[in-house]
Design a protein around this motif. Structure first.
Motif, mmCIF file in Angstrom:
data_model
loop_
_atom_site.group_PDB
_atom_site.id
_atom_site.type_symbol
_atom_site.label_atom_id
_atom_site.label_comp_id
_atom_site.label_asym_id
_atom_site.label_seq_id
_atom_site.Cartn_x
_atom_site.Cartn_y
_atom_site.Cartn_z
ATOM 1 N N GLN A 1 39.907 42.682 13.781
ATOM 2 C CA GLN A 1 38.664 43.382 14.100
ATOM 3 C C GLN A 1 38.015 42.676 15.286
ATOM 4 O OE1 GLN A 1 36.246 43.331 10.588
ATOM 5 N NE2 GLN A 1 37.490 44.855 9.534
ATOM 6 N N TYR A 2 37.931 43.367 16.393
ATOM 7 C CA TYR A 2 37.304 42.777 17.570
ATOM 8 C C TYR A 2 36.760 43.880 18.451
ATOM 9 C CZ TYR A 2 41.516 44.118 20.080
ATOM 10 O OH TYR A 2 42.535 44.833 20.635
ATOM 11 N N ARG A 3 35.875 43.504 19.334
ATOM 12 C CA ARG A 3 35.351 44.409 20.346
ATOM 13 C C ARG A 3 35.580 43.781 21.699
ATOM 14 N NH1 ARG A 3 29.569 47.012 18.914
ATOM 15 N NH2 ARG A 3 30.527 48.975 18.345
ATOM 16 N N SER A 4 35.909 44.584 22.654
ATOM 17 C CA SER A 4 36.053 44.070 24.009
ATOM 18 C C SER A 4 35.185 44.911 24.935
ATOM 19 C CB SER A 4 37.520 44.113 24.451
ATOM 20 O OG SER A 4 37.962 45.443 24.524
ATOM 21 N N TRP A 5 34.882 44.355 26.070
ATOM 22 C CA TRP A 5 34.089 45.065 27.066
ATOM 23 C C TRP A 5 34.436 44.508 28.437
ATOM 24 C CZ3 TRP A 5 32.370 40.999 24.281
ATOM 25 C CH2 TRP A 5 31.785 39.953 24.967
ATOM 26 N N ILE A 6 34.016 45.221 29.433
ATOM 27 C CA ILE A 6 34.201 44.772 30.808
ATOM 28 C C ILE A 6 32.844 44.335 31.319
ATOM 29 C CG2 ILE A 6 34.815 45.463 33.153
ATOM 30 C CD1 ILE A 6 36.705 47.534 31.892
ATOM 31 N N PHE A 7 32.770 43.092 31.756
ATOM 32 C CA PHE A 7 31.537 42.589 32.339
ATOM 33 C C PHE A 7 31.481 43.073 33.782
ATOM 34 C CE2 PHE A 7 29.033 39.478 34.655
ATOM 35 C CZ PHE A 7 27.871 39.484 33.898
ATOM 36 N N ILE A 8 30.497 43.851 34.104
ATOM 37 C CA ILE A 8 30.373 44.444 35.437
ATOM 38 C C ILE A 8 29.804 43.401 36.392
ATOM 39 C CG2 ILE A 8 29.281 46.258 36.795
ATOM 40 C CD1 ILE A 8 29.233 47.876 34.114
ATOM 41 N N ARG A 9 30.591 43.052 37.404
ATOM 42 C CA ARG A 9 30.177 42.049 38.388
ATOM 43 C C ARG A 9 29.689 42.680 39.685
ATOM 44 N NH1 ARG A 9 34.795 40.065 35.881
ATOM 45 N NH2 ARG A 9 34.528 38.062 34.880
ATOM 46 N N ASP A 10 30.044 43.908 39.917
ATOM 47 C CA ASP A 10 29.717 44.585 41.171
ATOM 48 C C ASP A 10 28.279 45.076 41.139
ATOM 49 O OD1 ASP A 10 29.506 46.216 43.390
ATOM 50 O OD2 ASP A 10 31.428 47.203 43.061
ATOM 51 N N PRO A 11 27.423 44.580 42.022
ATOM 52 C CA PRO A 11 26.026 45.027 42.018
ATOM 53 C C PRO A 11 25.872 46.508 42.392
ATOM 54 C CG PRO A 11 26.458 43.591 43.900
ATOM 55 C CD PRO A 11 27.685 43.576 43.050
ATOM 56 N N ASP A 12 26.899 47.089 43.018
ATOM 57 C CA ASP A 12 26.855 48.504 43.407
ATOM 58 C C ASP A 12 27.581 49.400 42.413
ATOM 59 O OD1 ASP A 12 25.453 47.873 45.763
ATOM 60 O OD2 ASP A 12 27.330 47.446 46.819
ATOM 61 N N PHE A 13 27.904 48.857 41.229
ATOM 62 C CA PHE A 13 28.682 49.609 40.255
ATOM 63 C C PHE A 13 28.041 50.948 39.904
ATOM 64 C CE2 PHE A 13 29.436 50.914 35.879
ATOM 65 C CZ PHE A 13 30.806 51.097 35.912
ATOM 66 N N ARG A 14 26.746 50.954 39.639
ATOM 67 C CA ARG A 14 26.072 52.183 39.212
ATOM 68 C C ARG A 14 26.203 53.276 40.271
ATOM 69 N NH1 ARG A 14 22.548 54.180 35.585
ATOM 70 N NH2 ARG A 14 20.937 55.611 36.297
ATOM 71 N N ALA A 15 25.969 52.929 41.522
ATOM 72 C CA ALA A 15 26.058 53.918 42.604
ATOM 73 C C ALA A 15 27.481 54.451 42.739
ATOM 74 C CB ALA A 15 25.597 53.301 43.923
ATOM 75 N N LYS A 16 28.470 53.563 42.628
ATOM 76 C CA LYS A 16 29.867 53.990 42.740
ATOM 77 C C LYS A 16 30.269 54.867 41.560
ATOM 78 C CE LYS A 16 31.033 49.845 45.266
ATOM 79 N NZ LYS A 16 31.685 48.553 45.176
ATOM 80 N N ALA A 17 29.858 54.462 40.375
ATOM 81 C CA ALA A 17 30.176 55.250 39.187
ATOM 82 C C ALA A 17 29.519 56.624 39.255
ATOM 83 C CB ALA A 17 29.738 54.508 37.923
ATOM 84 N N LEU A 18 28.275 56.674 39.702
ATOM 85 C CA LEU A 18 27.582 57.966 39.803
ATOM 86 C C LEU A 18 28.256 58.879 40.823
ATOM 87 C CD1 LEU A 18 23.835 56.922 39.508
ATOM 88 C CD2 LEU A 18 25.204 58.201 37.856
#
Length: 169
Positions: free
Chosen positions: A10-27
């Motif tokens: 039982q575990y959870r994993s995630w990606i730590f977002i390092r890119d400060p422009d991630f939100r704009a790129k994802a949008l």
């Protein structure tokens, strides 16, 4: 095992977002998936292609033919195979038309990526499209302004959109 305090399955994993422009790129990518670019709806002659590569796929050739299933018999696949080395699979997916393009290559890189682009962009409706947006990651075969320029020089209607680690050019 249910009683143990430690439960390694039982575990959870995630990606730590390092890119400060991630939100704009994802949008930008999410907007393209929703058929919008820079606040404007895409036209009927504009397409969105998502592309990626899978490296080091083991190519195997069965030594004996598979026997199709029959009445009261399951399919039979012999376990023996010959090794054919490792290949790379490059794929492009039209996210709105659910059409997949793919090719096997000896490796990834600029030449195999451009061969995939050529395969897509020389078929209709992409060959006559107003714009074809290519969503790609930051692999070296399509990173930076050189990749943007290379794609635009060969296919002026192609727009390269990076999903991470690089501002849109």
């Amino acid at each position: 095992m249910r009683q143990d305090a430690i439960k390694p399955w039982q575990y959870r994993s995630w990606i730590f977002i390092r890119d400060p422009d991630f939100r704009a790129k994802a949008l930008r990518v999410l907007d393209l998936y929703a058929r919008t670019y820079e606040g404007e709806p895409l036209g009927a002659d504009e397409y969105v292609i998502s592309s990626d590569e899978k490296t080091s796929i083991q190519a195997r050739c069965r030594c004996h033919p598979t026997v199709a299933p029959g009445q009261a018999r399951t399919m039979r696949v012999n376990h023996e195979y010959g090794r054919g080395g490792a290949l790379a699979y490059l794929a492009a997916y039209d996210v709105h038309r659910a059409k997949v393009f793919g090719r096997c290559e000896a490796t990834t890189g600029i030449v195999p990526f451009m061969a995939l682009v050529e395969q897509v962009m020389t078929t209709e409706p992409y060959a006559c499209a107003k714009r074809v947006f290519w969503i790609v990651d930051n692999d070296s075969s399509h990173r930076g302004n050189k990749a943007i320029d290379r794609l635009a020089a060969r296919f002026p209607s192609a727009v390269l959109v990076h999903t991470r680690s690089m501002p849109h050019g």
